[in-house]
Design a protein around this motif. Structure first.
Motif, PDB file in Angstrom:
ATOM      1  N   LYS A  11       0.508  -1.344 -19.564  1.00 53.26           N
ATOM      2  CA  LYS A  11      -0.594  -2.265 -19.315  1.00 53.26           C
ATOM      3  C   LYS A  11      -0.036  -3.593 -18.826  1.00 53.26           C
ATOM      4  O   LYS A  11       1.067  -3.988 -19.211  1.00 53.26           O
ATOM      5  N   PHE A  12      -0.819  -4.299 -17.985  1.00 54.49           N
ATOM      6  CA  PHE A  12      -0.419  -5.611 -17.503  1.00 54.49           C
ATOM      7  C   PHE A  12      -0.796  -6.671 -18.543  1.00 54.49           C
ATOM      8  O   PHE A  12      -1.856  -6.596 -19.167  1.00 54.49           O
ATOM      9  N   ILE A  21       4.731   3.997 -14.524  1.00 49.88           N
ATOM     10  CA  ILE A  21       5.987   3.620 -13.868  1.00 49.88           C
ATOM     11  C   ILE A  21       6.496   4.787 -13.016  1.00 49.88           C
ATOM     12  O   ILE A  21       6.693   5.888 -13.512  1.00 49.88           O
ATOM     13  N   LYS A  22       6.710   4.505 -11.737  1.00 48.24           N
ATOM     14  CA  LYS A  22       7.179   5.517 -10.800  1.00 48.24           C
ATOM     15  C   LYS A  22       8.646   5.355 -10.434  1.00 48.24           C
ATOM     16  O   LYS A  22       9.310   6.294  -9.997  1.00 48.24           O
ATOM     17  N   LYS A  23       9.166   4.138 -10.603  1.00 51.87           N
ATOM     18  CA  LYS A  23      10.568   3.904 -10.244  1.00 51.87           C
ATOM     19  C   LYS A  23      11.109   2.730 -11.040  1.00 51.87           C
ATOM     20  O   LYS A  23      10.436   1.713 -11.187  1.00 51.87           O
ATOM     21  N   SER A  28      14.892  -5.236 -15.264  1.00 45.14           N
ATOM     22  CA  SER A  28      13.843  -6.256 -15.266  1.00 45.14           C
ATOM     23  C   SER A  28      12.779  -6.036 -14.190  1.00 45.14           C
ATOM     24  O   SER A  28      11.850  -6.828 -14.077  1.00 45.14           O
ATOM     25  N   LEU A  29      12.901  -4.962 -13.397  1.00 43.31           N
ATOM     26  CA  LEU A  29      11.954  -4.740 -12.305  1.00 43.31           C
ATOM     27  C   LEU A  29      11.663  -3.252 -12.153  1.00 43.31           C
ATOM     28  O   LEU A  29      12.591  -2.437 -12.079  1.00 43.31           O
ATOM     29  N   VAL A  30      10.364  -2.905 -12.110  1.00 43.72           N
ATOM     30  CA  VAL A  30       9.953  -1.510 -11.945  1.00 43.72           C
ATOM     31  C   VAL A  30       8.816  -1.435 -10.934  1.00 43.72           C
ATOM     32  O   VAL A  30       8.168  -2.447 -10.634  1.00 43.72           O
ATOM     33  N   ASN A  31       8.576  -0.244 -10.417  1.00 50.23           N
ATOM     34  CA  ASN A  31       7.411   0.014  -9.574  1.00 50.23           C
ATOM     35  C   ASN A  31       6.339   0.682 -10.422  1.00 50.23           C
ATOM     36  O   ASN A  31       6.587   1.736 -11.032  1.00 50.23           O
ATOM     37  N   VAL A  32       5.151   0.076 -10.480  1.00 47.81           N
ATOM     38  CA  VAL A  32       4.029   0.627 -11.245  1.00 47.81           C
ATOM     39  C   VAL A  32       2.995   1.180 -10.265  1.00 47.81           C
ATOM     40  O   VAL A  32       2.549   0.459  -9.360  1.00 47.81           O
ATOM     41  N   VAL A  34      -0.590   2.123  -9.236  1.00 43.77           N
ATOM     42  CA  VAL A  34      -1.971   1.796  -9.562  1.00 43.77           C
ATOM     43  C   VAL A  34      -2.855   2.274  -8.410  1.00 43.77           C
ATOM     44  O   VAL A  34      -2.689   1.820  -7.270  1.00 43.77           O
ATOM     45  N   ASP A  35      -3.745   3.196  -8.705  1.00 42.21           N
ATOM     46  CA  ASP A  35      -4.670   3.726  -7.686  1.00 42.21           C
ATOM     47  C   ASP A  35      -3.926   4.230  -6.461  1.00 42.21           C
ATOM     48  O   ASP A  35      -4.348   4.000  -5.314  1.00 42.21           O
ATOM     49  N   GLY A  36      -2.791   4.900  -6.677  1.00 41.04           N
ATOM     50  CA  GLY A  36      -2.060   5.493  -5.565  1.00 41.04           C
ATOM     51  C   GLY A  36      -1.079   4.559  -4.882  1.00 41.04           C
ATOM     52  O   GLY A  36      -0.354   4.987  -3.981  1.00 41.04           O
ATOM     53  N   PHE A  37      -1.027   3.274  -5.295  1.00 37.08           N
ATOM     54  CA  PHE A  37      -0.114   2.308  -4.682  1.00 37.08           C
ATOM     55  C   PHE A  37       0.964   1.905  -5.695  1.00 37.08           C
ATOM     56  O   PHE A  37       0.674   1.702  -6.872  1.00 37.08           O
ATOM     57  N   GLU A  38       2.212   1.774  -5.225  1.00 41.02           N
ATOM     58  CA  GLU A  38       3.306   1.345  -6.082  1.00 41.02           C
ATOM     59  C   GLU A  38       3.485  -0.169  -5.963  1.00 41.02           C
ATOM     60  O   GLU A  38       3.679  -0.699  -4.857  1.00 41.02           O
ATOM     61  N   ILE A  39       3.407  -0.867  -7.097  1.00 36.78           N
ATOM     62  CA  ILE A  39       3.480  -2.330  -7.119  1.00 36.78           C
ATOM     63  C   ILE A  39       4.745  -2.759  -7.847  1.00 36.78           C
ATOM     64  O   ILE A  39       4.922  -2.444  -9.031  1.00 36.78           O
TER      65      ILE A  39
END
Length: 379
Positions: A11-12, A21-23, A28-32, A34-39
């Motif tokens: 959760k944010f 989490i996808k990557k 200290s940094l990950v790709n999350v 959300v709705d098909g987009f990695e942030i």
């Protein structure tokens, strides 16, 4: 610091919603997703998403905690990292064509987390092993308040790999730019054994806030500040077994014969390092930063005229040395300011008939540098 893994539901903290989490880019940094987009998201801005099942137990996709465990957890506290911590912190080097041509050796690298602004925010600090050896290291950082060195980290880095030492912010720059790192390069089979290296880390923090400080190196996808620690090509050799035992015995016998004949044996002295060596880019080029903070330890008590005199004295000293060494090119980084230093430099350069000068590459230096070409006819 909480360690996240691929597949964790999170959760944010500063907004509603969350994702998966996808990557894991770094601790200290990950790709999350959300709705098909990695942030890309900083780990300090997310928490694990706990879900209550029918039995009332709290669980996640990776870990299980009791209500008591959750209540006792402090986000500001370090917790035990999993056994694969080194796998997260260590990764193979990204080597572009430029990176493949980069001199082999060990580098300390500062990579801005924000690649848009570069000179603001947090930094990843990496130990980069761009060599064919396994690297063993011990890192000590200077504690100025207690006047001592504190052991910060130690470990190993595989060949052609980089290791994340820390993620720091602006306030920690002073700490991470003053210390000592000890390096041992190891290979299971080798004809020569390299000497251990002891390198003093001494970087002026003002350097981090200058335009053009962070550059593409070929060792990272991102722009970074690279500090050379050990170059394997020039590192001293402790033992070289390419020189056979018979050769070593022959040399020893020759020295004994010379001593018996009262022949004076001249001991070759190590050539002292010149002040100019740190400015050499290669055998034919040099680069000199004339910003006052690069030339003095403190500007306290210096008037504008004092600073200009110091800068011009160093400029003349470097120019004379470049001419003496038969260099082809030297770049002077003077900044923009009021243009006084640049004007004085140009006045000096006009005195030399064999020197040509013009603005240096804007892409590399911005608008505050002058490139000097030294002609061959130097009478």
């Amino acid at each position: 610091m909480r360690t996240f893994k691929v597949g964790d539901k999170v959760k944010f903290l500063d907004q509603q919603g969350g994702g998966v989490i996808k990557k894991v880019i770094s601790p200290s940094l990950v790709n999350v997703e959300v709705d098909g987009f990695e942030i890309p998201t900083l780990t300090k801005e997310i928490v694990l998403d706990f879900v209550e099942d029918k039995a009332g137990k709290m669980f996640t996709s990776q870990s299980q905690f009791t209500n008591e465990d959750t209540a006792m957890y402090d986000e500001n506290e370090d917790i035990n990292l999993p056994n694969d911590e080194d796998d997260v912190r260590q990764e193979r080097l990204y080597l572009s064509r430029k990176g493949q041509e980069k001199e082999k050796g060990v580098y300390l690298a500062f990579v801005p987390c924000d690649q848009k602004w570069l000179i603001a925010g947090e930094y990843f600090v990496y130990l980069v092993n761009n060599s064919d050896y396994t690297l063993l290291y011990s890192l000590f950082l200077r504690d100025e308040e207690n006047e001592c060195f504190i052991g910060e980290d130690f470990g190993s880095v595989e060949e052609k790999s980089r290791f994340l030492l820390a993620t720091i912010d602006d306030k920690q720059l002073e700490k991470w730019t003053n210390g000592v790192i000890q390096i041992l390069l190891h290979r299971d089979k080798s004809k020569s054994i390299l000497m251990p290296a002891n390198y003093q880390i001494k970087i002026k923090t003002s350097k981090f806030f200058k335009e053009g400080c962070f550059e593409e190196s070929g060792l990272f996808v991102e722009k970074a500040l690279l500090v050379p620690i050990v170059m394997t090509k020039t590192q001293d050799i402790a033992v070289d077994y390419e020189q056979t035992l018979s050769q070593r015995q022959a040399v020893a016998k020759k020295l004994q014969d010379m001593k018996a004949d009262n022949v004076v044996v001249e001991v070759q002295q190590t050539k002292p390092q010149s002040f100019f060596d740190k400015h050499l880019v290669n055998r034919h080029e040099a680069e000199v930063d004339l910003h006052i903070e690069e030339l003095v330890d403190t500007e306290k008590g210096l008037e504008s005229i004092d600073k200009l005199n110091i800068q011009m004295d160093y400029f003349r000293k470097c120019l004379d040395k470049a001419i003496e060494m038969n260099l082809d090119k030297i770049v002077f980084i003077h900044g923009v300011g009021q243009g006084v230093l640049k004007h004085n430099i140009e006045e000096e350069l006009q005195k030399f008939s064999f020197i040509h000068y013009f603005p240096a590459s804007m892409q590399q230096y911005g608008v505050g540098a002058t490139e000097v070409i030294i002609g061959k006819n130097r009478k």
